[in-house]
Scaffold this motif. Sequence first.
Motif, PDB file in Angstrom:
ATOM      1  N   SER A  11       0.817  -1.218   0.000  1.00  0.00           N
ATOM      2  CA  SER A  11       0.000   0.000   0.000  1.00  0.00           C
ATOM      3  C   SER A  11       0.849   1.267   0.000  1.00  0.00           C
ATOM      4  CB  SER A  11      -0.938   0.006   1.205  1.00  0.00           C
ATOM      5  OG  SER A  11      -0.218  -0.109   2.422  1.00  0.00           O
ATOM      6  N   HIS A  12       2.083   1.182   0.477  1.00  0.00           N
ATOM      7  CA  HIS A  12       2.930   2.377   0.532  1.00  0.00           C
ATOM      8  C   HIS A  12       3.210   2.941  -0.851  1.00  0.00           C
ATOM      9  CE1 HIS A  12       5.641  -0.938  -0.169  1.00  0.00           C
ATOM     10  NE2 HIS A  12       6.695  -0.153  -0.284  1.00  0.00           N
ATOM     11  N   ARG A  13       3.252   2.084  -1.845  1.00  0.00           N
ATOM     12  CA  ARG A  13       3.523   2.561  -3.209  1.00  0.00           C
ATOM     13  C   ARG A  13       2.309   3.299  -3.784  1.00  0.00           C
ATOM     14  NH1 ARG A  13       8.267   0.817  -4.971  1.00  0.00           N
ATOM     15  NH2 ARG A  13       9.244  -0.990  -3.974  1.00  0.00           N
ATOM     16  N   ILE A  14       1.116   2.781  -3.528  1.00  0.00           N
ATOM     17  CA  ILE A  14      -0.105   3.442  -4.002  1.00  0.00           C
ATOM     18  C   ILE A  14      -0.272   4.788  -3.312  1.00  0.00           C
ATOM     19  CG2 ILE A  14      -2.625   3.296  -3.982  1.00  0.00           C
ATOM     20  CD1 ILE A  14      -2.307   0.243  -4.344  1.00  0.00           C
ATOM     21  N   LEU A  15      -0.063   4.826  -2.014  1.00  0.00           N
ATOM     22  CA  LEU A  15      -0.239   6.067  -1.264  1.00  0.00           C
ATOM     23  C   LEU A  15       0.815   7.093  -1.651  1.00  0.00           C
ATOM     24  CD1 LEU A  15      -1.234   4.395   2.063  1.00  0.00           C
ATOM     25  CD2 LEU A  15      -2.554   6.192   0.954  1.00  0.00           C
ATOM     26  N   ARG A  16       2.040   6.668  -1.879  1.00  0.00           N
ATOM     27  CA  ARG A  16       3.081   7.612  -2.283  1.00  0.00           C
ATOM     28  C   ARG A  16       2.714   8.266  -3.615  1.00  0.00           C
ATOM     29  NH1 ARG A  16       8.440   7.883  -1.055  1.00  0.00           N
ATOM     30  NH2 ARG A  16       8.619   5.705  -0.439  1.00  0.00           N
ATOM     31  N   THR A  17       2.284   7.465  -4.581  1.00  0.00           N
ATOM     32  CA  THR A  17       1.931   7.995  -5.893  1.00  0.00           C
ATOM     33  C   THR A  17       0.783   8.993  -5.795  1.00  0.00           C
ATOM     34  OG1 THR A  17       2.684   5.978  -7.009  1.00  0.00           O
ATOM     35  CG2 THR A  17       1.129   7.370  -8.199  1.00  0.00           C
ATOM     36  N   ALA A  18      -0.250   8.637  -5.033  1.00  0.00           N
ATOM     37  CA  ALA A  18      -1.426   9.497  -4.929  1.00  0.00           C
ATOM     38  C   ALA A  18      -1.121  10.802  -4.203  1.00  0.00           C
ATOM     39  CB  ALA A  18      -2.541   8.746  -4.205  1.00  0.00           C
ATOM     40  N   LEU A  19      -0.385  10.727  -3.124  1.00  0.00           N
ATOM     41  CA  LEU A  19      -0.104  11.932  -2.347  1.00  0.00           C
ATOM     42  C   LEU A  19       0.921  12.818  -3.040  1.00  0.00           C
ATOM     43  CD1 LEU A  19      -0.134  10.555   1.300  1.00  0.00           C
ATOM     44  CD2 LEU A  19      -2.020  11.433  -0.107  1.00  0.00           C
ATOM     45  N   ARG A  20       1.856  12.213  -3.734  1.00  0.00           N
ATOM     46  CA  ARG A  20       2.812  13.017  -4.509  1.00  0.00           C
ATOM     47  C   ARG A  20       2.078  13.800  -5.598  1.00  0.00           C
ATOM     48  NH1 ARG A  20       7.666   9.737  -6.855  1.00  0.00           N
ATOM     49  NH2 ARG A  20       8.444   9.963  -4.727  1.00  0.00           N
ATOM     50  N   LYS A  21       1.121  13.153  -6.259  1.00  0.00           N
ATOM     51  CA  LYS A  21       0.345  13.839  -7.290  1.00  0.00           C
ATOM     52  C   LYS A  21      -0.437  15.006  -6.693  1.00  0.00           C
ATOM     53  CE  LYS A  21      -3.136  12.973 -10.878  1.00  0.00           C
ATOM     54  NZ  LYS A  21      -4.030  11.944 -11.502  1.00  0.00           N
ATOM     55  N   ALA A  22      -0.970  14.824  -5.493  1.00  0.00           N
ATOM     56  CA  ALA A  22      -1.765  15.869  -4.864  1.00  0.00           C
ATOM     57  C   ALA A  22      -0.912  17.032  -4.373  1.00  0.00           C
ATOM     58  CB  ALA A  22      -2.553  15.277  -3.698  1.00  0.00           C
ATOM     59  N   LEU A  23       0.326  16.757  -3.960  1.00  0.00           N
ATOM     60  CA  LEU A  23       1.150  17.787  -3.340  1.00  0.00           C
ATOM     61  C   LEU A  23       2.138  18.458  -4.287  1.00  0.00           C
ATOM     62  CD1 LEU A  23       1.890  16.068   0.087  1.00  0.00           C
ATOM     63  CD2 LEU A  23       0.391  18.015  -0.343  1.00  0.00           C
ATOM     64  N   THR A  24       2.518  17.778  -5.353  1.00  0.00           N
ATOM     65  CA  THR A  24       3.543  18.319  -6.257  1.00  0.00           C
ATOM     66  C   THR A  24       3.192  19.704  -6.812  1.00  0.00           C
ATOM     67  OG1 THR A  24       4.360  16.127  -6.852  1.00  0.00           O
ATOM     68  CG2 THR A  24       4.796  17.905  -8.404  1.00  0.00           C
ATOM     69  N   PRO A  25       1.927  20.033  -7.106  1.00  0.00           N
ATOM     70  CA  PRO A  25       1.630  21.385  -7.612  1.00  0.00           C
ATOM     71  C   PRO A  25       1.926  22.497  -6.611  1.00  0.00           C
ATOM     72  CG  PRO A  25      -0.165  19.874  -8.134  1.00  0.00           C
ATOM     73  CD  PRO A  25       0.735  19.162  -7.171  1.00  0.00           C
ATOM     74  N   HIS A  26       2.188  22.169  -5.363  1.00  0.00           N
ATOM     75  CA  HIS A  26       2.404  23.174  -4.325  1.00  0.00           C
ATOM     76  C   HIS A  26       3.881  23.231  -3.937  1.00  0.00           C
ATOM     77  CE1 HIS A  26      -1.992  23.235  -3.742  1.00  0.00           C
ATOM     78  NE2 HIS A  26      -1.925  21.911  -3.826  1.00  0.00           N
ATOM     79  N   PRO A  27       4.372  24.360  -3.446  1.00  0.00           N
ATOM     80  CA  PRO A  27       5.755  24.441  -2.969  1.00  0.00           C
ATOM     81  C   PRO A  27       5.986  23.445  -1.838  1.00  0.00           C
ATOM     82  CG  PRO A  27       4.786  26.630  -3.171  1.00  0.00           C
ATOM     83  CD  PRO A  27       3.665  25.654  -3.342  1.00  0.00           C
ATOM     84  N   PRO A  28       7.098  22.706  -1.847  1.00  0.00           N
ATOM     85  CA  PRO A  28       7.338  21.681  -0.832  1.00  0.00           C
ATOM     86  C   PRO A  28       7.248  22.182   0.602  1.00  0.00           C
ATOM     87  CG  PRO A  28       8.899  21.438  -2.617  1.00  0.00           C
ATOM     88  CD  PRO A  28       8.144  22.705  -2.882  1.00  0.00           C
TER      89      PRO A  28
END
Length: 251
Positions: free
Chosen positions: A155-172
């Motif tokens: 599940s860590h791989r699915i969650l990483r992909t989804a959350l990275r997609k959600a957060l990448t448009p914003h400044p880290p």
Amino acid sequence: MVEVPLGDRGWQKLGPDPAIRAWADAARAVALQTLAHSAEPWRCGGTWFVGVDALPNAADGSIGGTPFPWQALPLTPEPLRQAQLSVIRPGYPQPSLEETPAAFAYRRDRDAAHLDGLLPIGPTKARMVKEPHAWILGLPLNDTKASPLVLWEGSHRILRTALRKALTPHPPETWGDIDITEAYQAARREVFATCRRIELPAKPGEATLLHRLTLHGVAPWRPHDTAPPEGRMIAYFRPQLPTVEAWLTNP
């Protein structure tokens, strides 16, 4: 802060090892005293002692004069907060005033599956990454198979992909203040549909190590389950990373 490679599974069971067992025995003696004198209310109808920061271990992890078993773990020694002392009693979970009927049903039917580090913020309880943990280490303090740790393998791989997609448009530097509720819930549904659910009971002398992005929870207490008088007792350590960016982008 060392990164722990846990591969595609996202978890590892360690031991048995005498150093882990010695620490668990020392911690259990202290934990029983903690339970006896704690004023913290039990949740879920009196069946769950949450016990955040409740175990009075030293910063090096030692307790009662017994050293922390770093040598038996694939981890680099580092300062540790006081461990969570999670205790489950027979009948877990029970309905309670602090949970809605829907929340109780999720706890009962989905093991209260969650991702550590996400906190409900504000009146809408928006999920935000406020505690970016490095890893999750569970150390059983007594011998029982009741209400074991539950995880969803990979599940860590699915969650990483989804959350990275959600957060990448914003400044880290703002990632800890971004509402990721929708992305998280969608990813969780994908995990339930595609990942294998695993129950992971362990004994004193063993340990469970989870990738920080692994979805996990606690199985309900079954009618045939038995445990020592104090119930099922596990100590959890979760040291924090310095940034949400490191939490999401590191291996």
